[in-house]
Design a protein around this motif. Structure first.
Motif, PDB file in Angstrom:
ATOM      1  N   LEU A  50      -1.548   8.673  -3.821  1.00  0.00           N
ATOM      2  CA  LEU A  50      -2.723   9.367  -3.305  1.00  0.00           C
ATOM      3  C   LEU A  50      -2.325  10.669  -2.609  1.00  0.00           C
ATOM      4  O   LEU A  50      -2.955  11.713  -2.804  1.00  0.00           O
ATOM      5  CB  LEU A  50      -3.495   8.444  -2.345  1.00  0.00           C
ATOM      6  N   ALA A  51      -1.280  10.615  -1.807  1.00  0.00           N
ATOM      7  CA  ALA A  51      -0.808  11.835  -1.135  1.00  0.00           C
ATOM      8  C   ALA A  51      -0.317  12.852  -2.157  1.00  0.00           C
ATOM      9  O   ALA A  51      -0.555  14.054  -2.029  1.00  0.00           O
ATOM     10  CB  ALA A  51       0.298  11.490  -0.152  1.00  0.00           C
ATOM     11  N   GLY A  52       0.357  12.372  -3.210  1.00  0.00           N
ATOM     12  CA  GLY A  52       0.816  13.280  -4.257  1.00  0.00           C
ATOM     13  C   GLY A  52      -0.346  13.915  -5.005  1.00  0.00           C
ATOM     14  O   GLY A  52      -0.322  15.099  -5.347  1.00  0.00           O
ATOM     15  N   THR A 105       0.804  -1.210   0.000  1.00  0.00           N
ATOM     16  CA  THR A 105       0.000   0.000   0.000  1.00  0.00           C
ATOM     17  C   THR A 105       0.841   1.267   0.000  1.00  0.00           C
ATOM     18  O   THR A 105       0.311   2.338  -0.154  1.00  0.00           O
ATOM     19  CB  THR A 105      -0.944   0.022   1.220  1.00  0.00           C
ATOM     20  N   ARG A 106       2.145   1.083   0.222  1.00  0.00           N
ATOM     21  CA  ARG A 106       3.006   2.263   0.232  1.00  0.00           C
ATOM     22  C   ARG A 106       2.990   3.008  -1.096  1.00  0.00           C
ATOM     23  O   ARG A 106       2.941   4.238  -1.127  1.00  0.00           O
ATOM     24  CB  ARG A 106       4.441   1.856   0.537  1.00  0.00           C
ATOM     25  N   GLY A 107       3.020   2.333  -2.179  1.00  0.00           N
ATOM     26  CA  GLY A 107       3.008   2.968  -3.499  1.00  0.00           C
ATOM     27  C   GLY A 107       1.707   3.706  -3.753  1.00  0.00           C
ATOM     28  O   GLY A 107       1.688   4.824  -4.278  1.00  0.00           O
ATOM     29  N   VAL A 108       0.605   3.067  -3.367  1.00  0.00           N
ATOM     30  CA  VAL A 108      -0.707   3.702  -3.559  1.00  0.00           C
ATOM     31  C   VAL A 108      -0.832   4.905  -2.636  1.00  0.00           C
ATOM     32  O   VAL A 108      -1.369   5.958  -3.016  1.00  0.00           O
ATOM     33  CB  VAL A 108      -1.852   2.674  -3.309  1.00  0.00           C
ATOM     34  N   VAL A 125      -3.284  14.580  -3.830  1.00  0.00           N
ATOM     35  CA  VAL A 125      -3.978  15.542  -2.955  1.00  0.00           C
ATOM     36  C   VAL A 125      -3.077  16.734  -2.644  1.00  0.00           C
ATOM     37  O   VAL A 125      -3.520  17.884  -2.652  1.00  0.00           O
ATOM     38  CB  VAL A 125      -4.435  14.839  -1.650  1.00  0.00           C
ATOM     39  N   LEU A 126      -1.808  16.472  -2.357  1.00  0.00           N
ATOM     40  CA  LEU A 126      -0.929  17.542  -1.890  1.00  0.00           C
ATOM     41  C   LEU A 126      -0.282  18.341  -3.027  1.00  0.00           C
ATOM     42  O   LEU A 126       0.056  19.512  -2.829  1.00  0.00           O
ATOM     43  CB  LEU A 126       0.147  16.960  -0.974  1.00  0.00           C
ATOM     44  N   ASN A 127      -0.064  17.768  -4.195  1.00  0.00           N
ATOM     45  CA  ASN A 127       0.574  18.508  -5.293  1.00  0.00           C
ATOM     46  C   ASN A 127      -0.233  19.726  -5.739  1.00  0.00           C
ATOM     47  O   ASN A 127       0.349  20.802  -5.928  1.00  0.00           O
ATOM     48  CB  ASN A 127       0.854  17.572  -6.472  1.00  0.00           C
ATOM     49  N   PRO A 128      -1.552  19.641  -5.918  1.00  0.00           N
ATOM     50  CA  PRO A 128      -2.291  20.865  -6.281  1.00  0.00           C
ATOM     51  C   PRO A 128      -2.232  21.936  -5.197  1.00  0.00           C
ATOM     52  O   PRO A 128      -2.134  23.127  -5.491  1.00  0.00           O
ATOM     53  CB  PRO A 128      -3.731  20.378  -6.491  1.00  0.00           C
ATOM     54  N   LEU A 129      -2.274  21.503  -3.919  1.00  0.00           N
ATOM     55  CA  LEU A 129      -2.169  22.476  -2.827  1.00  0.00           C
ATOM     56  C   LEU A 129      -0.787  23.135  -2.807  1.00  0.00           C
ATOM     57  O   LEU A 129      -0.675  24.345  -2.563  1.00  0.00           O
ATOM     58  CB  LEU A 129      -2.464  21.803  -1.490  1.00  0.00           C
ATOM     59  N   ALA A 130       0.243  22.368  -3.065  1.00  0.00           N
ATOM     60  CA  ALA A 130       1.598  22.924  -3.103  1.00  0.00           C
ATOM     61  C   ALA A 130       1.753  23.884  -4.276  1.00  0.00           C
ATOM     62  O   ALA A 130       2.375  24.951  -4.145  1.00  0.00           O
ATOM     63  CB  ALA A 130       2.623  21.796  -3.195  1.00  0.00           C
TER      64      ALA A 130
END
Length: 189
Positions: A8-10, A1-4, A12-17
């Protein structure tokens, strides 16, 4: 699940960054814009105060008669605003080519086209004021209207007719109607 989880974090967080970096990049531009607006407001206030004091007679300058201070002040304010629009906008945006300068240029062209009658009136008014064609106290006929010149402005001549009513005649009307100058007294027939 680490890859997923990483994907998933990327997601969600990439547009915010990206949004945070764009906001941070816009802050200096916003500071420059606020500073430019403050400088423009101060410059306009200084121009307005100077020409108001000349018109009042508190400040005497050799190159500007007291009665011409108000129209010249209006022209100076317009020139300062137009200069700020044309010169400062590309400097603030940092892009000489692009949508914002083109929209500004189209807006200025539309404004220039819309002010052609006003500009023509002002040009005839400038010729009248600086040419000293009319003077307060003269009795004149402009087309079917006649009266004593009370005040000459950049855009209009104010007459007081024989009945005591004030007539405001735009300078552009003088291009359409003949002007008869009778001097200091009314013509008697």
């Amino acid at each position: 699940t680490r890859g997923v989880t990483g994907q998933l974090a990327g997601a969600v967080l990439n547009p915010l960054a990206t949004l945070a970096s764009r906001v941070a990049a816009a802050v200096p531009l916003l500071v420059i814009l606020v500073f430019a607006l403050l400088v423009l407001a101060l410059l306009l206030r200084a121009v307005r105060l100077f020409f108001r004091e000349v018109a009042r007679g508190a400040t005497v300058v050799g190159w500007l008669p007291r009665e011409l201070a108000a129209p010249v002040g209006t022209l100076a304010e317009i020139a300062v605003v137009l200069l700020a629009l044309v010169l400062v906008a590309p400097v603030i945006t940092g892009n000489i080519e692009g949508a914002a300068p083109r929209i500004g240029l189209l807006g200025l062209a539309a404004l220039a086209l819309a002010t052609v009658p006003l500009g023509a009136t002002a040009m005839v008014g400038l010729a009248t004021l600086f040419g000293r064609w009319l003077a307060p106290g003269d009795w004149v006929e402009i087309g079917p209207r006649s009266g004593r010149v009370v005040r000459l402005g950049l855009l209009e001549t104010r007459l007081r007719d024989a009945a005591g009513a004030e007539l405001r005649i735009p300078h552009l009307a003088r291009l359409l109607h003949p002007v008869r100058m009778h001097g200091r007294t009314q013509r008697i027939s």
